[in-house]
Design a protein around this motif. Structure first.
Motif, PDB file in Angstrom:
ATOM      1  N   LYS A  89     -13.882 -13.369 110.453  1.00  0.00           N
ATOM      2  CA  LYS A  89     -14.514 -14.678 110.475  1.00  0.00           C
ATOM      3  C   LYS A  89     -15.387 -14.829 109.226  1.00  0.00           C
ATOM      4  CE  LYS A  89     -12.871 -15.859 114.494  1.00  0.00           C
ATOM      5  NZ  LYS A  89     -11.860 -16.946 114.622  1.00  0.00           N
ATOM      6  N   ILE A  90     -15.316 -16.011 108.603  1.00  0.00           N
ATOM      7  CA  ILE A  90     -16.034 -16.228 107.345  1.00  0.00           C
ATOM      8  C   ILE A  90     -16.823 -17.535 107.397  1.00  0.00           C
ATOM      9  CG2 ILE A  90     -15.815 -16.602 104.857  1.00  0.00           C
ATOM     10  CD1 ILE A  90     -13.282 -14.914 104.906  1.00  0.00           C
ATOM     11  N   ILE A  91     -18.112 -17.427 107.076  1.00  0.00           N
ATOM     12  CA  ILE A  91     -18.970 -18.595 106.932  1.00  0.00           C
ATOM     13  C   ILE A  91     -19.389 -18.699 105.472  1.00  0.00           C
ATOM     14  CG2 ILE A  91     -21.194 -19.642 107.513  1.00  0.00           C
ATOM     15  CD1 ILE A  91     -21.021 -18.330 110.248  1.00  0.00           C
ATOM     16  N   VAL A  92     -19.104 -19.822 104.842  1.00  0.00           N
ATOM     17  CA  VAL A  92     -19.574 -20.066 103.479  1.00  0.00           C
ATOM     18  C   VAL A  92     -20.950 -20.707 103.566  1.00  0.00           C
ATOM     19  CG1 VAL A  92     -19.182 -21.353 101.352  1.00  0.00           C
ATOM     20  CG2 VAL A  92     -17.242 -20.315 102.547  1.00  0.00           C
ATOM     21  N   PHE A  93     -21.889 -20.166 102.779  1.00  0.00           N
ATOM     22  CA  PHE A  93     -23.278 -20.633 102.778  1.00  0.00           C
ATOM     23  C   PHE A  93     -23.636 -20.963 101.337  1.00  0.00           C
ATOM     24  CE2 PHE A  93     -27.946 -19.404 103.049  1.00  0.00           C
ATOM     25  CZ  PHE A  93     -28.322 -20.551 103.729  1.00  0.00           C
ATOM     26  N   SER A  94     -23.612 -22.251 100.983  1.00  0.00           N
ATOM     27  CA  SER A  94     -23.642 -22.606  99.567  1.00  0.00           C
ATOM     28  C   SER A  94     -24.259 -23.973  99.327  1.00  0.00           C
ATOM     29  CB  SER A  94     -22.202 -22.594  99.028  1.00  0.00           C
ATOM     30  OG  SER A  94     -22.135 -23.034  97.692  1.00  0.00           O
ATOM     31  N   VAL A  95     -24.616 -24.232  98.060  1.00  0.00           N
ATOM     32  CA  VAL A  95     -25.075 -25.562  97.643  1.00  0.00           C
ATOM     33  C   VAL A  95     -23.917 -26.386  97.090  1.00  0.00           C
ATOM     34  CG1 VAL A  95     -27.425 -24.811  97.119  1.00  0.00           C
ATOM     35  CG2 VAL A  95     -25.688 -24.752  95.314  1.00  0.00           C
ATOM     36  N   GLU A  96     -22.746 -25.789  96.959  1.00  0.00           N
ATOM     37  CA  GLU A  96     -21.572 -26.499  96.441  1.00  0.00           C
ATOM     38  C   GLU A  96     -21.293 -27.734  97.296  1.00  0.00           C
ATOM     39  OE1 GLU A  96     -18.931 -27.978  94.513  1.00  0.00           O
ATOM     40  OE2 GLU A  96     -19.037 -25.909  93.746  1.00  0.00           O
ATOM     41  N   HIS A  97     -21.175 -28.896  96.647  1.00  0.00           N
ATOM     42  CA  HIS A  97     -20.963 -30.122  97.406  1.00  0.00           C
ATOM     43  C   HIS A  97     -19.700 -30.878  97.005  1.00  0.00           C
ATOM     44  CE1 HIS A  97     -22.819 -31.634  93.705  1.00  0.00           C
ATOM     45  NE2 HIS A  97     -22.277 -32.791  93.982  1.00  0.00           N
ATOM     46  N   ARG A  98     -18.912 -30.321  96.063  1.00  0.00           N
ATOM     47  CA  ARG A  98     -17.667 -30.999  95.686  1.00  0.00           C
ATOM     48  C   ARG A  98     -16.688 -30.908  96.843  1.00  0.00           C
ATOM     49  NH1 ARG A  98     -16.139 -28.140  90.224  1.00  0.00           N
ATOM     50  NH2 ARG A  98     -17.019 -26.408  91.403  1.00  0.00           N
ATOM     51  N   ILE A  99     -16.370 -32.049  97.398  1.00  0.00           N
ATOM     52  CA  ILE A  99     -15.606 -32.061  98.635  1.00  0.00           C
ATOM     53  C   ILE A  99     -14.189 -31.530  98.455  1.00  0.00           C
ATOM     54  CG2 ILE A  99     -14.703 -34.425  98.460  1.00  0.00           C
ATOM     55  CD1 ILE A  99     -16.075 -32.582 101.586  1.00  0.00           C
ATOM     56  N   GLY A 100     -13.619 -31.715  97.258  1.00  0.00           N
ATOM     57  CA  GLY A 100     -12.281 -31.172  97.019  1.00  0.00           C
ATOM     58  C   GLY A 100     -12.269 -29.658  97.120  1.00  0.00           C
ATOM     59  N   LYS A 101     -13.307 -29.028  96.592  1.00  0.00           N
ATOM     60  CA  LYS A 101     -13.424 -27.567  96.650  1.00  0.00           C
ATOM     61  C   LYS A 101     -13.670 -27.095  98.079  1.00  0.00           C
ATOM     62  CE  LYS A 101     -15.402 -23.793  93.965  1.00  0.00           C
ATOM     63  NZ  LYS A 101     -14.118 -23.495  93.321  1.00  0.00           N
ATOM     64  N   ILE A 102     -14.537 -27.814  98.790  1.00  0.00           N
ATOM     65  CA  ILE A 102     -14.824 -27.446 100.180  1.00  0.00           C
ATOM     66  C   ILE A 102     -13.575 -27.582 101.037  1.00  0.00           C
ATOM     67  CG2 ILE A 102     -16.157 -28.078 102.227  1.00  0.00           C
ATOM     68  CD1 ILE A 102     -18.388 -29.005 100.307  1.00  0.00           C
ATOM     69  N   LYS A 103     -12.855 -28.676 100.846  1.00  0.00           N
ATOM     70  CA  LYS A 103     -11.635 -28.918 101.622  1.00  0.00           C
ATOM     71  C   LYS A 103     -10.598 -27.830 101.348  1.00  0.00           C
ATOM     72  CE  LYS A 103      -8.818 -32.833 103.090  1.00  0.00           C
ATOM     73  NZ  LYS A 103      -7.517 -32.177 103.172  1.00  0.00           N
ATOM     74  N   ASN A 104     -10.535 -27.387 100.092  1.00  0.00           N
ATOM     75  CA  ASN A 104      -9.594 -26.322  99.740  1.00  0.00           C
ATOM     76  C   ASN A 104      -9.967 -25.015 100.436  1.00  0.00           C
ATOM     77  OD1 ASN A 104      -7.378 -25.195  98.032  1.00  0.00           O
ATOM     78  ND2 ASN A 104      -9.070 -24.004  97.168  1.00  0.00           N
ATOM     79  N   LEU A 105     -11.259 -24.709 100.510  1.00  0.00           N
ATOM     80  CA  LEU A 105     -11.712 -23.492 101.193  1.00  0.00           C
ATOM     81  C   LEU A 105     -11.317 -23.519 102.670  1.00  0.00           C
ATOM     82  CD1 LEU A 105     -15.260 -23.155  99.622  1.00  0.00           C
ATOM     83  CD2 LEU A 105     -13.447 -21.451  99.443  1.00  0.00           C
ATOM     84  N   ILE A 106     -11.407 -24.692 103.276  1.00  0.00           N
ATOM     85  CA  ILE A 106     -11.082 -24.827 104.694  1.00  0.00           C
ATOM     86  C   ILE A 106      -9.576 -24.829 104.921  1.00  0.00           C
ATOM     87  CG2 ILE A 106     -11.229 -26.379 106.689  1.00  0.00           C
ATOM     88  CD1 ILE A 106     -13.982 -27.269 105.574  1.00  0.00           C
ATOM     89  N   ASP A 107      -8.861 -25.636 104.129  1.00  0.00           N
ATOM     90  CA  ASP A 107      -7.425 -25.812 104.355  1.00  0.00           C
ATOM     91  C   ASP A 107      -6.589 -24.650 103.839  1.00  0.00           C
ATOM     92  OD1 ASP A 107      -8.088 -28.234 105.436  1.00  0.00           O
ATOM     93  OD2 ASP A 107      -7.466 -29.431 103.710  1.00  0.00           O
TER      94      ASP A 107
END
Length: 222
Positions: A89-107
């Motif tokens: 299980k992985i939780i990302v804890f970050s200030v990164e707010h670029r939604i394309g990057k976040i969506k890529n991490l999830i998808d």
């Protein structure tokens, strides 16, 4: 509750804060590290010792210092971890707010939670841990709101993304049309290029090409 948790965070004060939050949840074994390479080594060692970690909490950005590194970011760490312990299980804890990057991490990388650093980070992290423990995915409120508004990303195709990249490089519409013609891409006339740009402006609520490029960069498309 999780029993064996690894924190990968290069800022010592943040590291201590996350550790304190985990202590409040009565997690018995908490290991911290400031380097992605060390995190991967600890995960591999725990597997070999037959006491694997059941949760990784990692930042995305790790500043360079005097030490030579193989893994330089949390994203690289996540990719490497998935090859040796796919079910971790992985939780990302970050200030990164670029939604394309976040969506890529999830998808693409299938992270279980994304917690935004900020004023409510401790409570947010607790909510994420409980959600992941129950088999659910969790994102901070602001991130969740952004994810709900990215239907426009799925409406762009590879040629739209290439067009955005060329606009970002400073090419004029005529130059982009010529490039598309040279590559024999579809919809390569100047009028077609203009229609694509106007469509993207509507999708991203941009008034100028410059604003369109800025929004595309912010959303992680280019």
């Amino acid at each position: 509750m999780f029993q064996n948790v690894l924190i990968a965070e290069d800022q010592n004060t943040i590291n201590k804060g996350v550790e304190r939050t985990l202590n409040e949840l009565s997690i018995p074994n908490i290991v911290t590290t400031q380097y992605c390479d060390d995190a991967l080594l600890k995960i591999r060692s725990a597997i070999n010792s037959d006491i694997p970690f059941d949760l990784l909490i990692t930042d995305l950005s790790f500043k360079a210092d005097h030490r030579e590194r193989q893994l330089t970011s949390g994203e690289e760490l996540i990719k490497a971890v998935k090859t040796i312990q796919p079910n971790l299980k992985i939780i990302v804890f970050s200030v990164e707010h670029r939604i394309g990057k976040i969506k890529n991490l999830i998808d693409t990388h299938n992270v279980d939670a994304y917690v935004e650093k900020g004023r409510e980070e401790s409570n947010d992290l607790k909510k994420a841990i409980r959600a992941v423990l129950e088999g659910n995915r969790y994102c901070s409120y602001n991130v969740e709101q952004l994810l709900r508004n990215v239907d426009d990303i799925s409406q762009t195709d590879q040629y739209d993304e290439l067009l955005l990249q060329l606009l970002a490089k400073g090419l004029k519409r005529e130059q982009i049309a010529n490039y598309f013609q040279e590559k024999d891409f579809p919809a390569r006339s100047l009028s077609s290029i203009e229609k694509r740009i106007n469509k993207l402006k509507v999708l991203f609520d941009a008034h100028t090409s410059e604003q369109l490029v800025a929004i595309a960069i912010d959303r992680g498309l280019i």
